[in-house]
Design an enzyme around this catalytic site. Structure first.
Site, PDB file in Angstrom:
ATOM      1  N   CYS A 116      -1.404   6.621   2.533  1.00 26.58           N
ATOM      2  CA  CYS A 116      -0.251   7.351   3.066  1.00 26.58           C
ATOM      3  C   CYS A 116      -0.761   8.409   4.049  1.00 26.58           C
ATOM      4  CB  CYS A 116       0.536   8.004   1.929  1.00 26.58           C
ATOM      5  SG  CYS A 116      -0.322   9.397   1.168  1.00 26.58           S
ATOM      6  N   CYS A 152      -3.118  10.972   2.408  1.00 25.50           N
ATOM      7  CA  CYS A 152      -4.454  10.428   2.151  1.00 25.50           C
ATOM      8  C   CYS A 152      -5.201  10.155   3.463  1.00 25.50           C
ATOM      9  CB  CYS A 152      -4.348   9.170   1.297  1.00 25.50           C
ATOM     10  SG  CYS A 152      -3.757   9.540  -0.363  1.00 25.50           S
ATOM     11  N   HIS A 164      -3.173  11.020  -5.772  1.00 27.32           N
ATOM     12  CA  HIS A 164      -3.338   9.640  -5.313  1.00 27.32           C
ATOM     13  C   HIS A 164      -4.789   9.188  -5.522  1.00 27.32           C
ATOM     14  CE1 HIS A 164       0.362   9.241  -2.415  1.00 27.32           C
ATOM     15  NE2 HIS A 164       0.691   9.728  -3.600  1.00 27.32           N
ATOM     16  N   GLU A 221      -6.860   7.823  -3.552  1.00 21.81           N
ATOM     17  CA  GLU A 221      -7.775   8.189  -2.467  1.00 21.81           C
ATOM     18  C   GLU A 221      -8.244   9.639  -2.589  1.00 21.81           C
ATOM     19  OE1 GLU A 221      -4.793   6.723  -2.221  1.00 21.81           O
ATOM     20  OE2 GLU A 221      -4.528   5.764  -0.279  1.00 21.81           O
TER      21      GLU A 221
END
Lengths: 152, 152
Positions: free
Chosen positions: A89, A92, A59, A61
């Site tokens: 999410c 993260c 991801h 992040e």
């Protein structure tokens, strides 16, 4: 002077995050972008690469956190700000918690997968099977051993 | 035959995870190890490397997920089992949720940082600042645009 101030607004930085999200979009990835800012400087830029890297952990992040730590040559992001185009999410959010980042700014809400779902604690699908206490003592012992050694 | 069955018990696999945790221990890292099992075969081994990699995201579970996906050449770990020596943290729990892994077995509980804290939703420290809705529309638009394109 007003231009200077404008250029360091939340909107300015989120636009930079959006440029990253666009890169995901262009690559056929779910478009999420993130940047990390330290002392008003962008020290990391990242976008979602889960498809390209064949990796659910890639991801924006997480990549941004790793990249920022690399830039700072320090594991923790205290004093840093994250700008991300989508609500982080749970993964993260957990990573951001570990990073000790100081501020998080996000764009769109993610009602299904955003970390705001935490209060409902429906993180895992019902079909998953979870057990604990398997060789718990040995596992715990090794940890205790480690910390005991560390404290010496 | 009984030996065969014994060698594929939860304890057997957790011992393998413990071997990984030992590697962390030996390297001066918080000792946590993880393995991923698919069709009774170990397809990934990993241990905590946060210090070595200077990266708070380098937990055993995250490395194991990435490694297992690489072995399978498939992003999702459906049908796989994770054995990890310590209760996964929220980040790792979130990653495991994304991975669609089928079973999770862990050893020691982590009352402070384990994903069981989720129900208390105290993931972030109080001092953290979180805001949303910054350029939310643009961020959302790009997502919508992506999915619209995808559905064509």
């Amino acid at each position: 002077m007003s231009n200077f101030l404008t250029s360091f607004s939340h909107d300015f930085f989120m636009q930079e995050a959006l440029k990253e999200a666009q890169k995901s979009f262009d690559a056929g990835e779910i478009p999420v972008g993130a940047i990390v800012v330290h002392n008003q400087k962008i020290i990391a830029r990242a976008h979602n690469m889960t498809e390209k890297l064949n990796d659910v952990t890639a991801h924006a992040e997480l990549i941004a956190i790793t990249s920022a730590a690399n830039t700072l040559n320090f594991k923790y992001l205290t004093g840093c700000k994250l700008y991300v185009t989508l609500e982080p999410c749970v993964m993260c959010a957990g990573a951001l918690a570990w990073s000790q980042i100081s501020e998080i700014y996000y764009g769109a809400n993610d009602l299904q997968r955003g970390f705001s779902i935490l209060t409902h604690s429906n993180l895992f699908p019902k079909k998953i099977k979870i057990e604990n206490d398997i060789l718990a003592q040995e596992c715990e012992e090794l940890l205790k051993k480690f910390f005991k050694k560390l404290r010496r």
